[in-house]
Scaffold this active site. Structure first.
Site, short mmCIF file in Angstrom:
data_model
loop_
_atom_site.label_atom_id
_atom_site.label_comp_id
_atom_site.label_asym_id
_atom_site.label_seq_id
_atom_site.Cartn_x
_atom_site.Cartn_y
_atom_site.Cartn_z
N SER A 143 0.83 -1.19 0.00
CA SER A 143 0.00 0.00 0.00
C SER A 143 0.88 1.26 0.00
O SER A 143 1.76 1.40 -0.86
CB SER A 143 -0.95 -0.05 1.20
N GLU A 237 -9.50 -3.38 -6.82
CA GLU A 237 -8.97 -2.38 -5.89
C GLU A 237 -9.00 -0.98 -6.50
O GLU A 237 -8.80 -0.81 -7.71
CB GLU A 237 -7.52 -2.71 -5.52
N HIS A 267 -7.54 -5.64 -0.67
CA HIS A 267 -6.31 -4.86 -0.61
C HIS A 267 -5.28 -5.58 0.27
O HIS A 267 -5.56 -5.98 1.40
CB HIS A 267 -6.64 -3.49 -0.04
#
Length: 304
Positions: A143, A237, A267
């Protein structure tokens, strides 16, 4: 796809997405820290200890008999606002077990208390310290931490520092302008990340800084001469296009890229490796990619 996948997706949509959509930073931090202690624990054989790396506090996670090869520098996700070495040490314990490599997870400074470029500066300081030791470094992240890993790679190349052996990223955030089409196309489909919160989180981290700064948005960085890069993201996503465009940018500069686009997975799904078969499959693929880079690592460990 496994039967566990739709159950996990539903649970995340009902429990995690609302917290991420409305919770204050302190609330989100407490939520993740609490659940990580319950659900994201490292394998029993993993050894965990505290160190300071380049002046940055860190957790070091290793298999029971880590190899003599390179170490992994892993930068946790959390939008630069939440997350910690502790929330992600279970994931790295599994990666360490599968590769025989020790992993270092810096507790880089978080926004809004420490805005940009504090996280970047800490990552660079940790890398400088690790690169000074023999064996080499493999950089990873997820991320925002995945974006930080790629931004760090670009800065290493720009400064002419010793190159890492490779870089991997799960669902990386590579564009702080949030201009990817998937932010709108997948706004309702993403079971975990609320697209409407992205700008607020970005402002907490960047303040008045330019969101196109390569240290924040590696999509706008240069990567000539970079080592191999491994990327993965889910099709549903909101960060899908951050990976697709990053892979295009890297390949345009001659970088060898392994790009894995998966189906309806949440995610950073590898963090759910204890429950999700698809997560374990992804980690096996990553471990197979890492091993040739880690030529001095220990004999191949059990992949179970």
């Amino acid at each position: 796809m496994s039967w566990q996948r739709p159950l996990l997706n539903r649970w995340l949509r009902l429990t995690e997405r609302p917290v991420l959509a409305k919770g204050a930073p302190e609330t989100v931090r407490r939520n993740l820290e609490t659940k990580s202690r319950l659900f994201f624990r490292p394998p029993r054989a993993a050894e965990v200890r505290r160190e300071t790396v380049g002046g940055v506090p860190a957790l070091v996670v290793g298999a029971e008999r880590p190899g003599a090869g390179p170490r992994i520098l892993y930068l946790h996700g959390g939008g630069y606002v939440f997350g910690s070495a502790r929330t992600h040490h279970g994931l790295l314990g599994k990666i360490s077990q599968m590769t025989g490599l020790e992993a270092v997870l810096p507790d880089y400074r978080l926004a809004p208390e420490h805005p940009f470029p504090a996280a970047f500066d800490d990552a660079l300081a940790a890398y400088r310290a690790m690169a000074a030791a023999p064996g080499g470094v493999i950089i990873g992240g997820d991320s925002a931490g995945g974006g930080l890993a790629l931004a760090l790679l670009a800065e290493i190349l720009r400064q002419g520092l010793p190159k890492p052996l490779g870089v991997f990223a799960f669902s990386p955030l590579t564009d702080m302008t949030f201009s990817g089409r998937s932010f709108s196309e997948n706004a309702a489909r993403d079971v975990m990340l609320p697209a409407a919160r992205a700008s607020e989180m970005g402002e907490m981290y960047l303040g008045d800084a330019d969101p196109r700064d390569p240290r924040a948005s590696p999509l706008h960085a240069g990567f000539n001469g970079a080592p191999p890069v491994w990327l993965t993201v889910g099709r549903t996503e909101i960060l899908r296009d951050d990976t697709l465009r990053m892979a295009e940018t890297l390949r345009a500069e001659g970088v060898e890229v392994d790009e894995i686009i998966e189906g309806d997975l949440p995610h950073v799904w590898p963090i759910f490796h204890s429950y999700l078969p698809e997560a374990r499959a992804t980690l096996r693929h990553l471990a197979a990619w890492i091993r040739p880079l880690a030529t001095t690592a220990a004999p191949r460990p059990d992949e179970s």
